[in-house]
Design a protein around this motif. Structure first.
Motif, PDB file in Angstrom:
ATOM      1  N   ARG A  40       0.836  -1.216   0.000  1.00  0.00           N
ATOM      2  CA  ARG A  40       0.000   0.000   0.000  1.00  0.00           C
ATOM      3  C   ARG A  40       0.863   1.255   0.000  1.00  0.00           C
ATOM      4  N   LEU A  41       1.907   1.253   0.809  1.00  0.00           N
ATOM      5  CA  LEU A  41       2.825   2.389   0.873  1.00  0.00           C
ATOM      6  C   LEU A  41       3.457   2.641  -0.497  1.00  0.00           C
ATOM      7  N   VAL A  42       3.898   1.574  -1.140  1.00  0.00           N
ATOM      8  CA  VAL A  42       4.533   1.680  -2.456  1.00  0.00           C
ATOM      9  C   VAL A  42       3.537   2.218  -3.475  1.00  0.00           C
ATOM     10  N   HIS A  43       2.343   1.656  -3.488  1.00  0.00           N
ATOM     11  CA  HIS A  43       1.334   2.091  -4.457  1.00  0.00           C
ATOM     12  C   HIS A  43       0.982   3.560  -4.262  1.00  0.00           C
ATOM     13  N   HIS A  44       0.846   3.980  -3.008  1.00  0.00           N
ATOM     14  CA  HIS A  44       0.499   5.374  -2.724  1.00  0.00           C
ATOM     15  C   HIS A  44       1.574   6.337  -3.239  1.00  0.00           C
ATOM     16  N   ALA A  45       2.817   6.045  -2.967  1.00  0.00           N
ATOM     17  CA  ALA A  45       3.903   6.970  -3.307  1.00  0.00           C
ATOM     18  C   ALA A  45       4.396   6.823  -4.743  1.00  0.00           C
ATOM     19  N   LEU A  46       4.364   5.602  -5.278  1.00  0.00           N
ATOM     20  CA  LEU A  46       4.995   5.349  -6.579  1.00  0.00           C
ATOM     21  C   LEU A  46       4.046   4.792  -7.633  1.00  0.00           C
ATOM     22  N   GLY A  47       2.746   4.826  -7.389  1.00  0.00           N
ATOM     23  CA  GLY A  47       1.774   4.235  -8.305  1.00  0.00           C
ATOM     24  C   GLY A  47       1.980   4.556  -9.773  1.00  0.00           C
ATOM     25  N   GLU A  96      10.094  12.430 -12.371  1.00  0.00           N
ATOM     26  CA  GLU A  96       9.396  13.615 -11.869  1.00  0.00           C
ATOM     27  C   GLU A  96       8.100  13.850 -12.637  1.00  0.00           C
ATOM     28  N   SER A  97       8.143  13.657 -13.936  1.00  0.00           N
ATOM     29  CA  SER A  97       6.950  13.838 -14.761  1.00  0.00           C
ATOM     30  C   SER A  97       5.860  12.835 -14.375  1.00  0.00           C
ATOM     31  N   LEU A  98       6.235  11.591 -14.196  1.00  0.00           N
ATOM     32  CA  LEU A  98       5.262  10.557 -13.851  1.00  0.00           C
ATOM     33  C   LEU A  98       4.671  10.760 -12.458  1.00  0.00           C
ATOM     34  N   LEU A  99       5.513  11.147 -11.515  1.00  0.00           N
ATOM     35  CA  LEU A  99       5.054  11.329 -10.135  1.00  0.00           C
ATOM     36  C   LEU A  99       4.437  12.705  -9.908  1.00  0.00           C
ATOM     37  N   GLY A 100       4.712  13.654 -10.811  1.00  0.00           N
ATOM     38  CA  GLY A 100       4.168  14.995 -10.666  1.00  0.00           C
ATOM     39  C   GLY A 100       4.772  15.767  -9.511  1.00  0.00           C
ATOM     40  N   LEU A 101       6.055  15.527  -9.255  1.00  0.00           N
ATOM     41  CA  LEU A 101       6.736  16.222  -8.165  1.00  0.00           C
ATOM     42  C   LEU A 101       8.231  16.281  -8.437  1.00  0.00           C
ATOM     43  N   GLU A 102       8.901  17.095  -7.626  1.00  0.00           N
ATOM     44  CA  GLU A 102      10.352  17.201  -7.729  1.00  0.00           C
ATOM     45  C   GLU A 102      10.958  16.241  -6.718  1.00  0.00           C
ATOM     46  N   ILE A 103      11.753  15.286  -7.213  1.00  0.00           N
ATOM     47  CA  ILE A 103      12.245  14.243  -6.322  1.00  0.00           C
ATOM     48  C   ILE A 103      13.293  14.729  -5.330  1.00  0.00           C
ATOM     49  N   ASP A 104      13.859  15.909  -5.552  1.00  0.00           N
ATOM     50  CA  ASP A 104      14.823  16.409  -4.577  1.00  0.00           C
ATOM     51  C   ASP A 104      14.190  17.383  -3.583  1.00  0.00           C
ATOM     52  N   ASP A 105      12.862  17.422  -3.539  1.00  0.00           N
ATOM     53  CA  ASP A 105      12.149  18.233  -2.555  1.00  0.00           C
ATOM     54  C   ASP A 105      12.398  17.629  -1.174  1.00  0.00           C
ATOM     55  N   ASP A 107      10.970  17.789   1.562  1.00  0.00           N
ATOM     56  CA  ASP A 107       9.780  17.288   2.242  1.00  0.00           C
ATOM     57  C   ASP A 107       9.340  15.917   1.728  1.00  0.00           C
ATOM     58  N   LEU A 108       9.845  15.507   0.575  1.00  0.00           N
ATOM     59  CA  LEU A 108       9.429  14.242  -0.033  1.00  0.00           C
ATOM     60  C   LEU A 108      10.499  13.164   0.018  1.00  0.00           C
ATOM     61  N   LEU A 109      11.732  13.535   0.353  1.00  0.00           N
ATOM     62  CA  LEU A 109      12.837  12.581   0.289  1.00  0.00           C
ATOM     63  C   LEU A 109      12.574  11.324   1.115  1.00  0.00           C
ATOM     64  N   GLY A 110      12.129  11.488   2.335  1.00  0.00           N
ATOM     65  CA  GLY A 110      11.896  10.342   3.210  1.00  0.00           C
ATOM     66  C   GLY A 110      10.822   9.413   2.669  1.00  0.00           C
ATOM     67  N   GLU A 111       9.719   9.979   2.230  1.00  0.00           N
ATOM     68  CA  GLU A 111       8.620   9.167   1.714  1.00  0.00           C
ATOM     69  C   GLU A 111       9.039   8.408   0.454  1.00  0.00           C
ATOM     70  N   LEU A 112       9.730   9.095  -0.451  1.00  0.00           N
ATOM     71  CA  LEU A 112      10.143   8.448  -1.699  1.00  0.00           C
ATOM     72  C   LEU A 112      11.175   7.350  -1.452  1.00  0.00           C
ATOM     73  N   LEU A 113      12.140   7.614  -0.583  1.00  0.00           N
ATOM     74  CA  LEU A 113      13.148   6.595  -0.283  1.00  0.00           C
ATOM     75  C   LEU A 113      12.506   5.394   0.402  1.00  0.00           C
ATOM     76  N   THR A 114      11.617   5.645   1.345  1.00  0.00           N
ATOM     77  CA  THR A 114      10.936   4.554   2.036  1.00  0.00           C
ATOM     78  C   THR A 114      10.129   3.715   1.048  1.00  0.00           C
ATOM     79  N   ALA A 115       9.409   4.370   0.147  1.00  0.00           N
ATOM     80  CA  ALA A 115       8.594   3.645  -0.833  1.00  0.00           C
ATOM     81  C   ALA A 115       9.465   2.848  -1.802  1.00  0.00           C
TER      82      ALA A 115
END
Length: 139
Positions: A40-47, A96-105, A107-115
């Motif tokens: 679920r965590l993976v799908h939410h962050a990296l769907g 970044e285009s697929l996720l719709g965000l900047e991966i070096d933000d 505020d998002l680093l922890g969530e993206l790395l965890t996912a």
């Protein structure tokens, strides 16, 4: 458990216990006991990224994890993935285009790395500690 360095060479590996901290935390109680929660965590962050990879075989999730684990350093990431920096930049732009965000933000680093780590753990990619070429942690 898969090694913390996605795509490392086969065979025995040595890593620090600190490098395995995220994997240990994600799998507390065992991978099977946590598989659904991690999925679920993976799908939410990296769907959207996973959907892309399902339709277009690529290495984008691995690229993302390597990039995040190495401080978002393009030079280090490209070297570890054995690709040119220009190819890395293209991959990062696609992510970044697929996720719709900047991966070096920050505020998002922890969530993206965890996912990304959870994705690797759930899929069981790499050489796990239970196999002959497992990871040996050192303090």
């Amino acid at each position: 458990m898969p090694p913390p360095e996605p795509g490392t060479a086969e065979g025995p590996q040595i890593t620090s216990s600190r490098a395995l901290a995220l994997e240990r935390e994600l799998t507390r109680g065992g991978v099977e006991a946590n598989r659904e929660r991690l999925a679920r965590l993976v799908h939410h962050a990296l769907g959207p990224l996973l959907a892309w990879e399902a339709a277009h075989p690529s290495d984008l999730v691995r690229t993302l994890e390597v990039h995040l684990r190495h401080g978002c350093s393009p030079t280090r990431t490209a070297a570890l993935l054995h690709i040119g920096r220009q190819s890395l930049y293209q991959r990062l732009e696609r992510i970044e285009s697929l996720l719709g965000l900047e991966i070096d933000d920050p505020d998002l680093l922890g969530e993206l790395l965890t996912a990304a780590c959870a994705h690797r753990v759930v899929r069981g990619t790499g050489t796990g500690a239970e196999s002959a070429g497992g990871v040996r942690a050192v303090a």
